[in-house]
Scaffold this motif. Structure first.
Motif, PDB file in Angstrom:
ATOM      1  N   PHE A 232     -12.512 -21.403 -11.242  1.00  0.00           N
ATOM      2  CA  PHE A 232     -12.509 -22.441 -10.211  1.00  0.00           C
ATOM      3  C   PHE A 232     -11.233 -23.261 -10.332  1.00  0.00           C
ATOM      4  O   PHE A 232     -10.859 -23.671 -11.431  1.00  0.00           O
ATOM      5  CB  PHE A 232     -13.730 -23.345 -10.387  1.00  0.00           C
ATOM      6  N   TYR A 233     -10.545 -23.473  -9.221  1.00  0.00           N
ATOM      7  CA  TYR A 233      -9.273 -24.204  -9.273  1.00  0.00           C
ATOM      8  C   TYR A 233      -9.497 -25.590  -9.873  1.00  0.00           C
ATOM      9  O   TYR A 233     -10.591 -26.145  -9.789  1.00  0.00           O
ATOM     10  CB  TYR A 233      -8.647 -24.303  -7.884  1.00  0.00           C
ATOM     11  N   ARG A 234      -8.457 -26.122 -10.497  1.00  0.00           N
ATOM     12  CA  ARG A 234      -8.566 -27.454 -11.064  1.00  0.00           C
ATOM     13  C   ARG A 234      -7.391 -28.288 -10.579  1.00  0.00           C
ATOM     14  O   ARG A 234      -6.232 -27.886 -10.725  1.00  0.00           O
ATOM     15  CB  ARG A 234      -8.545 -27.390 -12.591  1.00  0.00           C
ATOM     16  N   VAL A 235      -7.684 -29.439  -9.993  1.00  0.00           N
ATOM     17  CA  VAL A 235      -6.631 -30.370  -9.611  1.00  0.00           C
ATOM     18  C   VAL A 235      -7.056 -31.767 -10.017  1.00  0.00           C
ATOM     19  O   VAL A 235      -8.116 -32.249  -9.623  1.00  0.00           O
ATOM     20  CB  VAL A 235      -6.362 -30.332  -8.090  1.00  0.00           C
ATOM     21  N   ASP A 236      -6.279 -32.407 -10.861  1.00  0.00           N
ATOM     22  CA  ASP A 236      -6.519 -33.816 -11.197  1.00  0.00           C
ATOM     23  C   ASP A 236      -5.287 -34.388 -11.869  1.00  0.00           C
ATOM     24  O   ASP A 236      -4.329 -33.658 -12.150  1.00  0.00           O
ATOM     25  CB  ASP A 236      -7.762 -33.972 -12.088  1.00  0.00           C
ATOM     26  N   THR A 237      -5.336 -35.697 -12.108  1.00  0.00           N
ATOM     27  CA  THR A 237      -4.176 -36.379 -12.686  1.00  0.00           C
ATOM     28  C   THR A 237      -4.313 -36.511 -14.201  1.00  0.00           C
ATOM     29  O   THR A 237      -3.523 -37.214 -14.821  1.00  0.00           O
ATOM     30  CB  THR A 237      -4.029 -37.781 -12.076  1.00  0.00           C
ATOM     31  N   CYS A 282      -8.890 -28.447  -1.732  1.00  0.00           N
ATOM     32  CA  CYS A 282      -7.931 -29.504  -2.039  1.00  0.00           C
ATOM     33  C   CYS A 282      -6.994 -29.709  -0.868  1.00  0.00           C
ATOM     34  O   CYS A 282      -6.549 -28.742  -0.242  1.00  0.00           O
ATOM     35  CB  CYS A 282      -7.123 -29.138  -3.283  1.00  0.00           C
ATOM     36  N   SER A 322     -13.309 -42.953 -11.981  1.00  0.00           N
ATOM     37  CA  SER A 322     -13.638 -42.106 -13.127  1.00  0.00           C
ATOM     38  C   SER A 322     -13.300 -42.859 -14.404  1.00  0.00           C
ATOM     39  O   SER A 322     -12.638 -43.891 -14.360  1.00  0.00           O
ATOM     40  CB  SER A 322     -12.843 -40.807 -13.056  1.00  0.00           C
ATOM     41  N   PHE A 326      -8.949 -43.213 -12.475  1.00  0.00           N
ATOM     42  CA  PHE A 326      -8.629 -42.616 -11.175  1.00  0.00           C
ATOM     43  C   PHE A 326      -9.677 -43.051 -10.147  1.00  0.00           C
ATOM     44  O   PHE A 326     -10.850 -43.188 -10.471  1.00  0.00           O
ATOM     45  CB  PHE A 326      -8.633 -41.087 -11.332  1.00  0.00           C
ATOM     46  N   HIS A 356     -14.298 -29.928 -14.893  1.00  0.00           N
ATOM     47  CA  HIS A 356     -14.799 -30.189 -13.545  1.00  0.00           C
ATOM     48  C   HIS A 356     -15.686 -31.422 -13.478  1.00  0.00           C
ATOM     49  O   HIS A 356     -16.477 -31.571 -12.548  1.00  0.00           O
ATOM     50  CB  HIS A 356     -15.475 -28.935 -12.986  1.00  0.00           C
ATOM     51  N   ARG A 361     -20.155 -35.790 -11.354  1.00  0.00           N
ATOM     52  CA  ARG A 361     -19.090 -35.922 -10.377  1.00  0.00           C
ATOM     53  C   ARG A 361     -19.705 -36.031  -8.983  1.00  0.00           C
ATOM     54  O   ARG A 361     -20.864 -35.691  -8.780  1.00  0.00           O
ATOM     55  CB  ARG A 361     -18.170 -34.706 -10.399  1.00  0.00           C
ATOM     56  N   GLY A 369     -11.245 -32.871  -1.590  1.00  0.00           N
ATOM     57  CA  GLY A 369     -11.591 -33.398  -2.912  1.00  0.00           C
ATOM     58  C   GLY A 369     -11.071 -34.801  -3.160  1.00  0.00           C
ATOM     59  O   GLY A 369     -11.762 -35.617  -3.769  1.00  0.00           O
ATOM     60  N   ALA A 373     -14.602 -36.092  -4.276  1.00  0.00           N
ATOM     61  CA  ALA A 373     -15.142 -35.279  -5.371  1.00  0.00           C
ATOM     62  C   ALA A 373     -14.837 -35.843  -6.758  1.00  0.00           C
ATOM     63  O   ALA A 373     -14.520 -35.093  -7.690  1.00  0.00           O
ATOM     64  CB  ALA A 373     -14.627 -33.855  -5.245  1.00  0.00           C
ATOM     65  N   LYS A 375     -14.418 -36.727 -10.315  1.00  0.00           N
ATOM     66  CA  LYS A 375     -14.910 -36.148 -11.560  1.00  0.00           C
ATOM     67  C   LYS A 375     -15.028 -37.274 -12.594  1.00  0.00           C
ATOM     68  O   LYS A 375     -14.370 -38.304 -12.478  1.00  0.00           O
ATOM     69  CB  LYS A 375     -13.937 -35.078 -12.064  1.00  0.00           C
ATOM     70  N   TRP A 376     -15.872 -37.061 -13.625  1.00  0.00           N
ATOM     71  CA  TRP A 376     -16.071 -38.048 -14.702  1.00  0.00           C
ATOM     72  C   TRP A 376     -16.378 -39.429 -14.113  1.00  0.00           C
ATOM     73  O   TRP A 376     -15.912 -40.470 -14.585  1.00  0.00           O
ATOM     74  CB  TRP A 376     -14.836 -38.129 -15.613  1.00  0.00           C
TER      75      TRP A 376
HETATM   76  N1  LIG Z   1     -11.269 -38.188 -11.947  1.00  0.00           N
HETATM   77  C1  LIG Z   1     -10.654 -37.424 -11.033  1.00  0.00           C
HETATM   78  N2  LIG Z   1     -11.387 -36.819 -10.073  1.00  0.00           N
HETATM   79  C2  LIG Z   1     -10.796 -36.038  -9.140  1.00  0.00           C
HETATM   80  C3  LIG Z   1      -9.390 -35.879  -9.132  1.00  0.00           C
HETATM   81  C4  LIG Z   1      -8.629 -36.542 -10.138  1.00  0.00           C
HETATM   82  O1  LIG Z   1      -7.390 -36.462 -10.191  1.00  0.00           O
HETATM   83  N3  LIG Z   1      -9.292 -37.299 -11.080  1.00  0.00           N
HETATM   84  N4  LIG Z   1      -8.794 -35.080  -8.177  1.00  0.00           N
HETATM   85  C5  LIG Z   1      -9.550 -34.821  -6.954  1.00  0.00           C
HETATM   86  C6  LIG Z   1      -8.982 -33.732  -6.188  1.00  0.00           C
HETATM   87  S1  LIG Z   1      -7.488 -34.025  -5.437  1.00  0.00           S
HETATM   88  C7  LIG Z   1      -9.639 -32.547  -5.996  1.00  0.00           C
HETATM   89  S2  LIG Z   1      -9.073 -31.388  -4.905  1.00  0.00           S
HETATM   90  C8  LIG Z   1     -10.882 -32.239  -6.744  1.00  0.00           C
HETATM   91  C9  LIG Z   1     -10.726 -30.955  -7.511  1.00  0.00           C
HETATM   92  O2  LIG Z   1     -11.887 -30.672  -8.246  1.00  0.00           O
HETATM   93  P1  LIG Z   1     -11.861 -29.476  -9.279  1.00  0.00           P
HETATM   94  O3  LIG Z   1     -10.750 -29.732 -10.240  1.00  0.00           O
HETATM   95  O4  LIG Z   1     -13.215 -29.458  -9.912  1.00  0.00           O
HETATM   96  O5  LIG Z   1     -11.615 -28.228  -8.456  1.00  0.00           O
HETATM   97  O6  LIG Z   1     -11.215 -33.251  -7.673  1.00  0.00           O
HETATM   98  C10 LIG Z   1     -11.027 -34.562  -7.197  1.00  0.00           C
HETATM   99  N5  LIG Z   1     -11.557 -35.447  -8.200  1.00  0.00           N
END
Ligand SMILES: Nc1nc2c(c(=O)[nH]1)N[C@H]1C(S)=C(S)[C@@H](COP(=O)(O)O)O[C@H]1N2
Ligand SMILES: [Mo]
Length: 513
Positions: A232-237, A282, A322, A326, A356, A361, A369, A373, A375-376
Motif C-alpha cells: 500500500f502506498y505511503r505518503v506522509d511528512t 493521494c 496526529s 500534522f 498506516h 486513523r 488523503g 485520512a 494517521k496516528w
Molecule cells: N499524520 C499524518 N497523516 C497523514 C499524512 C501525513 O503526512 N501525516 N498524509 C496524508 C496524505 S497526503 C495521504 S495521501 C494519506 C496516505 O495514507 P497512507 O500512507 O496510509 O497511504 O495519509 C494522510 N494522512
C-alpha cells in the motif's frame, strides 16, 4: 607538501571521529529524552521537510516516492560527514574555530528539535549533549595530535605520544559507537510492534459487502483489486514513524461541541465496528500514477462519534491532528452526509500497520488523503474553516478536495513489446463515492471503444476494466478515459497536482511485433 596532506587527512579523520562520537552520544540521550524525533539528524530532517518549498516537495514525492525520506537521510548524512571533515581540518590550526563548528551544529540540531510540533524543551538535550561530546572529542584528539607531531619534529622518542593519540582516537570511536548502538537499541524498544501484534480487533457490527467474484480482472500483470498492506502506498511528512502505544493513546473530540469526548483505545474498540472496502488516493498522484490503494478497513463510525459529542451549529470543519503535530481539515458536511466515514483501527484483517497510522486513523471515502485520512490521529477539533487551517491547506492546497476521476492502463505497460493478435488491455479507474460507470479506450486517436467493466462492491472502491484489442504490427498509442456515476467524463485537460489534484487522460505507447 606531503606532510600537509597527511596532516589534512589526519585532521579530516579526527573530524569524522569526533562527529561520530557526537551523533552516538546524541542518540543515547535521545533514548532518554525526546525520543527518536529529538535525535539531531531526524530533527534537522523533519525541520527540512517542513521548510521545503511545495514545488520541491512535489518533485521529491514524484521522483523518490516512498523513498523520499531515505534520500533525505542519505543526503543529510553525507552533508554531516563533509562538515565533520572540514571542521577536523580547520581544528588542526584553529581549535577554537573547530569547536565553534561543532557547537553551531549542536545548536542547529537543538533548534530543529525544539521547533518540531511534538518537541518539548527537553528535545534540545540530545543535540546539546552530542555537540558537547563532539567538542570534547575534537579538543582531546587535536591536542594529542599536536603533541605527537611535535614529538616527530624534535625527534624525541615518540612512541608514547603516538600511542596516546591512537588511544584517544580509539576511545572516541568506542564511546560514539557504543552510545549510538545503545541509544538505537533503547529507541527500538519503544517500538510498538509487540503492542500492535497483541491487539485483538473486534468483529464487525456491519460487514463489508462481499467483493464480487469477477472484481479482479484475470490478466497477467494486472493490479490486485485489494492492495496487500506491504504494497500500500505511503505518503506522509514523518521522517521516523510515530510509535503510538495503544495503552497511551487517547482521542479528544472538542471545540464547537456540546460534550467534549475523551476516548481510550479500549473505548474505541467497544464502538460498533463497520467493515468497508474503500480506495484511498493521494492528491500528489499523477495521471497514470501509483499513489492509490484499496483496502478493507475496520473502524468506528466517525459521524456517530461526532454526534456523541454534539456538533454545534456554525461549525463546518473537523481539524484532526496526529501525534507528530500534522493536521488535516475535513468538511463536516462531507463526513456526515451518509458516507462511511471511519475512525479506522483495522486494515485488511489486521491492526493498522504502523506506517498506516497505528493505532487509529481517519478514512473518508471520496476525499483525497490530505483532507481526510489522518494517521496516528489523537485530536479532533470541531471548528470553522474561517478559524483554522491545516498543514497542506496552509501551503496552497484546496480545503475542498473531492477525488477527481482517473483511469489508468495497467497492462500492457508503457513501452511494452507485444505480439500481434488479440491483446488484453486492462486497468483500473476510480472516482470514489461517485463510482465508475463507463471506461473507454482508443488506439492511435481512433474511435473510443467501451471496455468491459468488472463488478464492484460499491462506489467507494476503484473498478477494474478490460478490452480485447486486435493488435497490428507497429507502434501504437493506447489512451483511456472514464465516466463517473454522475455522467461526467474524465477531463482531457492536463492540470497539475497543486492545488486539488491532477487531471488528464493516461496513455501508453506499445510496440507490436
Ligand atoms: N499524520 C499524518 N497523516 C497523514 C499524512 C501525513 O503526512 N501525516 N498524509 C496524508 C496524505 S497526503 C495521504 S495521501 C494519506 C496516505 O495514507 P497512507 O500512507 O496510509 O497511504 O495519509 C494522510 N494522512
Ligand atoms: Mo496525499
Amino acid at each position: 607538501m606531503k606532510a600537509t596532506w597527511i596532516g589534512r587527512l589526519a585532521g579530516g579523520i579526527t573530524g569524522v571521529i569526533a562527529g561520530g562520537a557526537a551523533l552516538g552520544v546524541a542518540e543515547l540521550f535521545a533514548a532518554f529524552t525526546g525520543g527518536a524525533q529529538a535525535s539531531p539528524v531526524i530533527a534537522v530532517g523533519s525541520a527540512g521537510i517542513t521548510l521545503t518549498p511545495e514545488w520541491l516537495k512535489e518533485v521529491a514525492i514524484r521522483h523518490f516516492g516512498t523513498n523520499d525520506k531515505l534520500v533525505l537521510l542519505i543526503s543529510l548524512g553525507t552533508a554531516i560527514g563533509v562538515l565533520a571533515v572540514v571542521i577536523g581540518i580547520v581544528a588542526r590550526r584553529h581549535l577554537t574555530a573547530g569547536l565553534a563548528g561543532f557547537g553551531a551544529l549542536g545548536v542547529l540540531g537543538a533548534l530543529a528539535a525544539v521547533t518540531r510540533p511534538a518537541g518539548g524543551w527537553t528535545a534540545v538535550i540530545p543535540s546539546i549533549a552530542g555537540g558537547l561530546a563532539g567538542m570534547v572529542a575534537l579538543a582531546l584528539l587535536v591536542r594529542a595530535m599536536t603533541r605527537a607531531s611535535l614529538a616527530e619534529r624534535v625527534e624525541e622518542p615518540q612512541g608514547a605520544d603516538r600511542r596516546n593519540l591512537l588511544l584517544i582516537g580509539a576511545g572516541a570511536v568506542v564511546v560514539g559507537g557504543a552510545s549510538g548502538l545503545g541509544g538505537n537499541l533503547l529507541l527500538g524498544r519503544k517500538n510498538v510492534d509487540a503492542a500492535r501484534k497483541a491487539v485483538q480487533l473486534p468483529g464487525p457490527a456491519s460487514r463489508a459487502k462481499a467483493v464480487p467474484a469477477g472484481a479482479q480482472i484475470r490478466v497477467p500483470g494486472m493490479t490486485p483489486f485489494v492492495t496487500p498492506n506491504p504494497d500500500f502506498y505511503r505518503v506522509d511528512t514523518a521522517l521516523t514513524l510515530p510509535q503510538v502505544s495503544p495503552h497511551d493513546w487517547m482521542l479528544r473530540i472538542h471545540g464547537m461541541v456540546d460534550h467534549p469526548v475523551e476516548l481510550s483505545f479500549d473505548d474505541l474498540l467497544k464502538q460498533p465496528m463497520l467493515e468497508r472496502d474503500i480506495t484511498l488516493s493521494c492528491v500528489s498522484n499523477q495521471v497514470g500514477g501509483r499513489y492509490a490503494g484499496n483496502a478493507r478497513w475496520l473502524g468506528a463510525s466517525l459521524p456517530a462519534l461526532l454526534r456523541q459529542a454534539g456538533v454545534r451549529s456554525g461549525a463546518d470543519q473537523v481539524l484532526s491532528r496526529s501525534t507528530d503535530g500534522f493536521t488535516i481539515s475535513t468538511p463536516i458536511e462531507t463526513i456526515m452526509d451518509g458516507r462511511d466515514s471511519l475512525l479506522a483501527v483495522g486494515m485488511n484483517g489486521e491492526a493498522l500497520p504502523v506506517a498506516h497510522g497505528f493505532p487509529a486513523r481517519m478514512i473518508v471515502p471520496g476525499l483525497y488523503g490530505y483532507v481526510s485520512a489522518t494517521k496516528w490521529v489523537v485530536d479532533l477539533k470541531v471548528t470553522r474553516f474561517a478559524t483554522d487551517k491545516a498543514y497542506w491547506t496552509k501551503r496552497g492546497y484546496s480545503e475542498q478536495a473531492p477525488i477527481k476521476t482517473l483511469s489508468r492502463i495497467d497492462v500492457p505497460r508503457s513501452f511494452a513489446r507485444v505480439k500481434a493478435g488479440r491483446v488484453p488491455v486492462a486497468g483500473t479507474a476510480w472516482a470514489q463515492h461517485r463510482g465508475i460507470d463507463v471506461v473507454e479506450v482508443r488506439v492511435d486517436g481512433g474511435p473510443w471503444r467501451r471496455a468491459q467493466l468488472a463488478p464492484v462492491p460499491g462506489t467507494d472502491t476503484w473498478r477494474q476494466w478490460v478490452l480485447e484489442w486486435d493488435a497490428t504490427p507497429g507502434s501504437h498509442r493506447l489512451e483511456v478515459r472514464a465516466t463517473d456515476g454522475t455522467g461526467a467524463v474524465q477531463p482531457q485537460k492536463r492540470v497539475p497536482v497543486i492545488p486539488n489534484g491532477a487531471t488528464g487522460w493516461h496513455s501508453v505507447a506499445v510496440t507490436v511485433t
